[in-house]
Design an enzyme around this catalytic site. Structure first.
Site, PDB file in Angstrom:
ATOM      1  N   SER A 168     -10.175  73.345  32.957  1.00  0.00           N
ATOM      2  CA  SER A 168     -10.394  74.303  31.815  1.00  0.00           C
ATOM      3  C   SER A 168     -11.755  74.175  31.276  1.00  0.00           C
ATOM      4  O   SER A 168     -12.302  73.195  31.060  1.00  0.00           O
ATOM      5  CB  SER A 168      -9.401  74.045  30.632  1.00  0.00           C
ATOM      6  OG  SER A 168      -9.665  74.809  29.696  1.00  0.00           O
ATOM      7  N   LYS A 169     -12.252  75.542  31.350  1.00  0.00           N
ATOM      8  CA  LYS A 169     -13.527  75.614  30.631  1.00  0.00           C
ATOM      9  C   LYS A 169     -13.603  75.932  29.213  1.00  0.00           C
ATOM     10  O   LYS A 169     -14.755  76.316  28.701  1.00  0.00           O
ATOM     11  CB  LYS A 169     -14.400  76.627  31.523  1.00  0.00           C
ATOM     12  CG  LYS A 169     -14.687  76.274  33.086  1.00  0.00           C
ATOM     13  CD  LYS A 169     -15.558  77.314  33.737  1.00  0.00           C
ATOM     14  CE  LYS A 169     -15.923  76.910  34.913  1.00  0.00           C
ATOM     15  NZ  LYS A 169     -16.562  77.656  35.631  1.00  0.00           N
ATOM     16  N   SER A 170     -12.526  75.952  28.734  1.00  0.00           N
ATOM     17  CA  SER A 170     -12.478  76.419  27.282  1.00  0.00           C
ATOM     18  C   SER A 170     -13.280  75.560  26.336  1.00  0.00           C
ATOM     19  O   SER A 170     -13.968  75.931  25.451  1.00  0.00           O
ATOM     20  CB  SER A 170     -10.722  76.387  26.843  1.00  0.00           C
ATOM     21  OG  SER A 170     -10.155  77.325  27.243  1.00  0.00           O
ATOM     22  N   THR A 189      -1.956  76.586  27.267  1.00  0.00           N
ATOM     23  CA  THR A 189      -2.222  77.216  28.717  1.00  0.00           C
ATOM     24  C   THR A 189      -0.964  76.812  29.382  1.00  0.00           C
ATOM     25  O   THR A 189       0.235  76.283  28.845  1.00  0.00           O
ATOM     26  CB  THR A 189      -3.647  76.919  29.331  1.00  0.00           C
ATOM     27  OG1 THR A 189      -3.567  77.496  30.665  1.00  0.00           O
ATOM     28  CG2 THR A 189      -3.585  75.428  29.616  1.00  0.00           C
ATOM     29  N   LYS A 209       3.375  78.108  27.430  1.00  0.00           N
ATOM     30  CA  LYS A 209       3.121  79.351  26.346  1.00  0.00           C
ATOM     31  C   LYS A 209       4.447  79.676  25.793  1.00  0.00           C
ATOM     32  O   LYS A 209       4.306  80.007  24.508  1.00  0.00           O
ATOM     33  CB  LYS A 209       2.150  80.511  27.001  1.00  0.00           C
ATOM     34  CG  LYS A 209       0.941  80.180  27.395  1.00  0.00           C
ATOM     35  CD  LYS A 209       0.297  81.145  28.033  1.00  0.00           C
ATOM     36  CE  LYS A 209      -1.342  80.945  28.409  1.00  0.00           C
ATOM     37  NZ  LYS A 209      -1.919  82.161  29.288  1.00  0.00           N
TER      38      LYS A 209
HETATM   39  P1  NDP Z   1       4.098  81.096  33.906  1.00  0.00           P
HETATM   40  O1  NDP Z   1       4.675  79.807  33.986  1.00  0.00           O
HETATM   41  O2  NDP Z   1       4.498  81.819  32.522  1.00  0.00           O
HETATM   42  O3  NDP Z   1       4.678  81.956  34.996  1.00  0.00           O
HETATM   43  C1  NDP Z   1       4.325  81.843  36.408  1.00  0.00           C
HETATM   44  C2  NDP Z   1       4.659  82.929  37.201  1.00  0.00           C
HETATM   45  O4  NDP Z   1       4.234  82.496  38.618  1.00  0.00           O
HETATM   46  C3  NDP Z   1       5.920  83.369  37.129  1.00  0.00           C
HETATM   47  O5  NDP Z   1       6.000  84.783  37.538  1.00  0.00           O
HETATM   48  C4  NDP Z   1       6.611  82.685  38.579  1.00  0.00           C
HETATM   49  O6  NDP Z   1       7.527  83.315  39.407  1.00  0.00           O
HETATM   50  C5  NDP Z   1       5.460  82.678  39.372  1.00  0.00           C
HETATM   51  N1  NDP Z   1       5.304  81.644  40.624  1.00  0.00           N
HETATM   52  C6  NDP Z   1       5.161  80.448  40.454  1.00  0.00           C
HETATM   53  N2  NDP Z   1       5.271  79.858  41.792  1.00  0.00           N
HETATM   54  C7  NDP Z   1       5.425  80.732  42.628  1.00  0.00           C
HETATM   55  C8  NDP Z   1       5.448  81.075  44.232  1.00  0.00           C
HETATM   56  N3  NDP Z   1       5.374  79.775  44.897  1.00  0.00           N
HETATM   57  N4  NDP Z   1       5.579  82.161  44.612  1.00  0.00           N
HETATM   58  C9  NDP Z   1       5.637  83.346  43.692  1.00  0.00           C
HETATM   59  N5  NDP Z   1       5.549  83.259  42.518  1.00  0.00           N
HETATM   60  C10 NDP Z   1       5.240  81.999  41.766  1.00  0.00           C
HETATM   61  O7  NDP Z   1       2.535  81.237  34.068  1.00  0.00           O
HETATM   62  P2  NDP Z   1       1.366  81.852  33.130  1.00  0.00           P
HETATM   63  O8  NDP Z   1       1.908  83.236  32.921  1.00  0.00           O
HETATM   64  O9  NDP Z   1       1.261  80.815  31.939  1.00  0.00           O
HETATM   65  O10 NDP Z   1       0.080  81.549  34.109  1.00  0.00           O
HETATM   66  C11 NDP Z   1       0.064  82.104  35.139  1.00  0.00           C
HETATM   67  C12 NDP Z   1      -1.483  82.043  35.812  1.00  0.00           C
HETATM   68  O11 NDP Z   1      -2.289  82.430  35.172  1.00  0.00           O
HETATM   69  C13 NDP Z   1      -1.647  80.523  35.909  1.00  0.00           C
HETATM   70  O12 NDP Z   1      -2.307  80.100  36.892  1.00  0.00           O
HETATM   71  C14 NDP Z   1      -2.686  80.350  34.636  1.00  0.00           C
HETATM   72  O13 NDP Z   1      -3.715  79.155  34.875  1.00  0.00           O
HETATM   73  C15 NDP Z   1      -3.435  81.695  34.652  1.00  0.00           C
HETATM   74  N6  NDP Z   1      -4.137  82.053  33.550  1.00  0.00           N
HETATM   75  C16 NDP Z   1      -5.261  82.108  33.502  1.00  0.00           C
HETATM   76  C17 NDP Z   1      -6.049  82.594  32.257  1.00  0.00           C
HETATM   77  C18 NDP Z   1      -7.413  82.813  32.400  1.00  0.00           C
HETATM   78  O14 NDP Z   1      -7.950  82.574  31.065  1.00  0.00           O
HETATM   79  N7  NDP Z   1      -8.022  82.961  33.198  1.00  0.00           N
HETATM   80  C19 NDP Z   1      -5.295  82.984  31.073  1.00  0.00           C
HETATM   81  C20 NDP Z   1      -3.839  82.747  31.368  1.00  0.00           C
HETATM   82  C21 NDP Z   1      -3.318  82.510  32.465  1.00  0.00           C
HETATM   83  P3  NDP Z   1       9.110  82.981  39.071  1.00  0.00           P
HETATM   84  O15 NDP Z   1       9.632  83.813  37.791  1.00  0.00           O
HETATM   85  O16 NDP Z   1       9.923  83.304  40.281  1.00  0.00           O
HETATM   86  O17 NDP Z   1       9.348  81.501  38.888  1.00  0.00           O
END
Ligand code: NDP
Length: 257
Positions: free
Chosen positions: A13-15, A56, A60
């Site tokens: 994380s770069k936060s 994160t 969440k």
């Molecule tokens: P969540 O855990 O809430 O959601 C994860 C999602 O990924 C679900 O839709 C899940 O699907 C899907 N998923 C997990 N594994 C697989 C797989 N093998 N194949 C297909 N789909 C999969 O995560 P967040 O919303 O909190 O975060 C999502 C991503 O976004 C993370 O990588 C996070 O680091 C990044 N992020 C980056 C930010 C930034 O500032 N750049 C800010 C916020 C998030 P299912 O419902 O089927 O399990």
């Protein structure tokens, strides 16, 4: 004052770099650290030990449930990425949605957005995108979470068809964060072919999704733009709106993290 990013993993994380830079820039006597929580049973205790935190992946939604009150729009979203702690009372805020919309304002010709993933960030982004007037579709591996997406077209991977032609495709799954896989491998190539811009929320590395989009000549962005945008809005909450978005953007201008 003490602040932290809380999640698992958080080493990447770069936060801390962004917030510590902003604290120094504005002359605020505060520090921001990283805090990896491996067991969600400890989440509440960790949050309580700071004046404010960012939450994160993967906490969440869990953190949302620990809050005592919410910023108005956050209640609908059901997850938080920001918590302000005032004397033990936790106020939950979600700046991912507003941050995501802010981060794509440079792209002028986008109407149709396909979000891959239906987790916490996807939900926040879909609500903010709809409010901003974008047409939104959401595709996800499992069907159940899709039922929470109102006002969007929803597609479980198994029944995805190519009727929706997105201008922008965003990987909002956690695929790519700790592996080198493609989200939605069966269809991702044909989806990308139709789009002009592809964004992966992962940052700090080149993901398989980014490489594929780049090889097809698409405009690509990683998650850094969202990282900075959501931090701008969260910083306003941490500092009780002492600084405007424009002032914070000015502070961050030409800064690389
Ligand atoms: P969540 O855990 O809430 O959601 C994860 C999602 O990924 C679900 O839709 C899940 O699907 C899907 N998923 C997990 N594994 C697989 C797989 N093998 N194949 C297909 N789909 C999969 O995560 P967040 O919303 O909190 O975060 C999502 C991503 O976004 C993370 O990588 C996070 O680091 C990044 N992020 C980056 C930010 C930034 O500032 N750049 C800010 C916020 C998030 P299912 O419902 O089927 O399990």
């Amino acid at each position: 004052m003490k602040y932290s990013i809380i999640g698992n993993p958080v080493e990447h994380s770069k936060s801390p770099d962004i917030y510590n830079y902003l604290f120094e820039y504005f002359g605020i006597d505060s520090e921001y650290s990283r805090n990896c929580v491996t067991d969600k049973i400890n989440l509440g205790k960790e949050i309580q030990s700071f004046n404010g935190v960012n939450i994160t992946f993967p906490y969440k939604k869990d953190a949302f449930k620990l809050c005592d009150k919410y910023e108005t729009k956050t209640k609908n979203i059901g997850s938080v990425n920001t918590i302000v702690n005032k004397g033990g009372v936790l106020k939950g805020i979600n700046t991912d949605g507003i941050g995501f919309v802010h981060s794509i304002k440079e792209f002028k010709n986008i109407d149709f957005v396909l979000i891959i993933g239906a987790g916490a960030t996807a939900k926040a982004a879909s609500i903010a995108l709809r409010e901003a007037g974008y047409i939104v579709a959401v595709a996800n591996r499992s069907s159940l979470p899709l039922l929470e997406f109102e006002d969007c077209m929803i597609y479980p991977f198994d029944s995805y068809n190519d009727i929706f032609e997105p201008d922008l495709v965003v990987n909002m799954t956690s695929v790519g964060l700790e592996d080198d896989e493609l989200p939605f491998p069966k269809k991702i190539e044909s989806i990308i072919d139709k789009a002009s811009v592809c964004i992966d929320l992962v940052y700090g590395k080149e993901t398989a999704f980014m490489r594929l989009a780049e090889s097809k000549g698409k405009k690509i962005r990683n998650g850094e733009a969202l990282l900075v945008s959501q931090a701008i809005f969260s910083f306003q909450y941490f500092t009780n709106f002492k600084y405007s978005v424009v002032e914070i953007e000015e502070a961050l201008k030409n800064k690389e993290f």
